[in-house]
Motif scaffolding. Structure first.
Motif, PDB file in Angstrom:
ATOM      1  N   SER A   1       1.357  11.051  -1.259  1.00  0.00           N
ATOM      2  CA  SER A   1       1.592   9.933  -2.181  1.00  0.00           C
ATOM      3  C   SER A   1       2.261  10.663  -3.540  1.00  0.00           C
ATOM      4  O   SER A   1       2.574   9.745  -4.264  1.00  0.00           O
ATOM      5  CB  SER A   1       0.155   9.699  -2.401  1.00  0.00           C
ATOM      6  N   HIS A   2       2.440  11.820  -3.609  1.00  0.00           N
ATOM      7  CA  HIS A   2       3.010  12.406  -4.825  1.00  0.00           C
ATOM      8  C   HIS A   2       4.454  12.129  -4.706  1.00  0.00           C
ATOM      9  O   HIS A   2       5.020  11.866  -5.985  1.00  0.00           O
ATOM     10  CB  HIS A   2       2.778  13.793  -5.110  1.00  0.00           C
ATOM     11  N   TYR A   3       5.102  11.822  -3.698  1.00  0.00           N
ATOM     12  CA  TYR A   3       6.482  11.597  -3.647  1.00  0.00           C
ATOM     13  C   TYR A   3       6.661   9.991  -4.260  1.00  0.00           C
ATOM     14  O   TYR A   3       7.520  10.038  -4.902  1.00  0.00           O
ATOM     15  CB  TYR A   3       6.851  11.212  -2.200  1.00  0.00           C
ATOM     16  N   LEU A   4       5.686   9.328  -3.867  1.00  0.00           N
ATOM     17  CA  LEU A   4       5.626   7.901  -4.252  1.00  0.00           C
ATOM     18  C   LEU A   4       5.455   7.950  -5.783  1.00  0.00           C
ATOM     19  O   LEU A   4       6.206   6.870  -6.571  1.00  0.00           O
ATOM     20  CB  LEU A   4       4.752   7.115  -3.410  1.00  0.00           C
ATOM     21  N   ARG A   5       4.616   8.572  -6.219  1.00  0.00           N
ATOM     22  CA  ARG A   5       4.192   8.461  -7.927  1.00  0.00           C
ATOM     23  C   ARG A   5       5.483   9.032  -8.753  1.00  0.00           C
ATOM     24  O   ARG A   5       5.787   8.353  -9.434  1.00  0.00           O
ATOM     25  CB  ARG A   5       3.143   9.391  -8.007  1.00  0.00           C
ATOM     26  N   ILE A   6       6.176   9.719  -8.068  1.00  0.00           N
ATOM     27  CA  ILE A   6       7.325  10.403  -8.759  1.00  0.00           C
ATOM     28  C   ILE A   6       8.521   9.382  -8.780  1.00  0.00           C
ATOM     29  O   ILE A   6       8.856   8.850 -10.029  1.00  0.00           O
ATOM     30  CB  ILE A   6       7.983  11.670  -8.160  1.00  0.00           C
ATOM     31  N   PHE A   7       8.658   8.585  -7.660  1.00  0.00           N
ATOM     32  CA  PHE A   7       9.640   7.633  -7.718  1.00  0.00           C
ATOM     33  C   PHE A   7       9.209   6.315  -8.575  1.00  0.00           C
ATOM     34  O   PHE A   7      10.054   5.846  -9.313  1.00  0.00           O
ATOM     35  CB  PHE A   7       9.720   7.209  -6.148  1.00  0.00           C
ATOM     36  N   ILE A   8       8.271   6.086  -8.675  1.00  0.00           N
ATOM     37  CA  ILE A   8       7.613   4.800  -9.264  1.00  0.00           C
ATOM     38  C   ILE A   8       7.604   5.201 -10.675  1.00  0.00           C
ATOM     39  O   ILE A   8       7.978   4.379 -11.490  1.00  0.00           O
ATOM     40  CB  ILE A   8       6.020   4.442  -8.808  1.00  0.00           C
ATOM     41  N   ARG A   9       7.493   6.430 -11.100  1.00  0.00           N
ATOM     42  CA  ARG A   9       7.482   6.918 -12.534  1.00  0.00           C
ATOM     43  C   ARG A   9       8.824   6.734 -12.951  1.00  0.00           C
ATOM     44  O   ARG A   9       9.320   6.162 -14.200  1.00  0.00           O
ATOM     45  CB  ARG A   9       7.011   8.027 -12.624  1.00  0.00           C
TER      46      ARG A   9
ATOM     47  N   THR B   1       0.802  -1.178  -0.249  1.00  0.00           N
ATOM     48  CA  THR B   1      -0.017   0.026   0.036  1.00  0.00           C
ATOM     49  C   THR B   1       0.931   1.186   0.071  1.00  0.00           C
ATOM     50  O   THR B   1       1.902   1.358   0.311  1.00  0.00           O
ATOM     51  CB  THR B   1      -1.035  -0.059   1.314  1.00  0.00           C
ATOM     52  N   GLN B   2       0.282   2.394  -0.345  1.00  0.00           N
ATOM     53  CA  GLN B   2       0.978   3.748  -0.219  1.00  0.00           C
ATOM     54  C   GLN B   2       1.417   3.955   0.782  1.00  0.00           C
ATOM     55  O   GLN B   2       2.274   4.417   1.241  1.00  0.00           O
ATOM     56  CB  GLN B   2       0.133   4.609  -0.780  1.00  0.00           C
TER      57      GLN B   2
END
Length: 227
Positions: free
Chosen positions: A189-197, A172-173
């Motif tokens: 959650s934007h931190y996570l989206r950036i790294f996953i991208r 989970t996030q």
């Protein structure tokens, strides 16, 4: 023979699952309520639990918490509840996967195989992930894609490794944010989206048709490579 405990109050679902799973060589144990499920868990010692949340006596979320109080047995939640809140709660409480009803039996069988793979042989952890195209050496902390070394920052590598070492399991996030950014960043959650991208870009992974990292919208991420 792998033994699977089905905890579900709907006889037709239990019957359908029993027929489908026994045809694939699994041995099935049935329970129609939460309390009976916990009893069967102690008596029969299954290898995996398929758990419905809408049980007549004890809510499935509570059954999951009770189960996790004494067992690390893999659990797949199978439920009609499809809200992000329910999914996140179940996964954060220790479920290994979450499948919505109605479901396809082929998908469920694939999830069962993935969860069993990810939870077997934990006493001897592998030294690397290698599917012939992507190799991640856990000790050298290197990533090689199609024969070429790919540079990952320490945070990118640690995040990728966390996903790879939980194959087929939704992380989970909230879990990932807490682990890598700390409890004060659970809403970031934007931190996570950036790294996953960034990780996907370096792996050449298309988020629309992923080979390695699959998104469960609003919930988290799952490593599907090799599954």
């Amino acid at each position: 023979m792998t033994r699977i405990l089905i905890i579900d109050d709907e006889p037709q679902i239990r019957r359908f699952l029993t027929i489908s799973l026994e045809s694939q060589g699994y041995q099935i144990i049935e329970a129609e309520s939460g309390r009976r499920g916990l009893e069967q868990l102690a008596l029969e010692q299954p290898d995996l639990v398929v758990l419905d949340l809408g049980l007549p006596d004890v809510d499935g979320q509570q059954v999951l918490k009770d189960l996790r109080g004494f067992s690390d047995l893999p659990v797949i939640v199978l439920s009609v509840r499809n809200s992000e809140k329910e999914k996140v709660q179940a996964l954060d409480s220790g479920a290994n996967d979450y499948v919505e009803k109605p479901f396809g039996v082929k998908e469920l069988l694939a999830r069962i195989r993935a969860v069993l793979r990810s939870t077997s042989g934990k006493e001897v952890p592998p030294k690397a992930y290698d599917d012939g195209r992507l190799r991640i050496d856990y000790h050298l902390r290197t990533v090689v894609l199609a024969g070429e070394r790919v540079h990952f920052s320490p945070r990118e590598y640690d995040l990728l490794l966390e996903l790879v070492q939980h194959p087929g399991q939704i992380l989970t996030q909230q879990y990932l944010l807490k682990k890598f950014w700390g409890p004060s960043h659970l809403e970031d959650s934007h931190y996570l989206r950036i790294f996953i991208r960034q990780i996907r870009s370096k792996l050449g992974d298309d988020p629309a048709r992923p080979t390695y990292i699959e998104t469960e919208p609003g919930v988290g991420y799952r490593f599907i490579g090799g599954s």
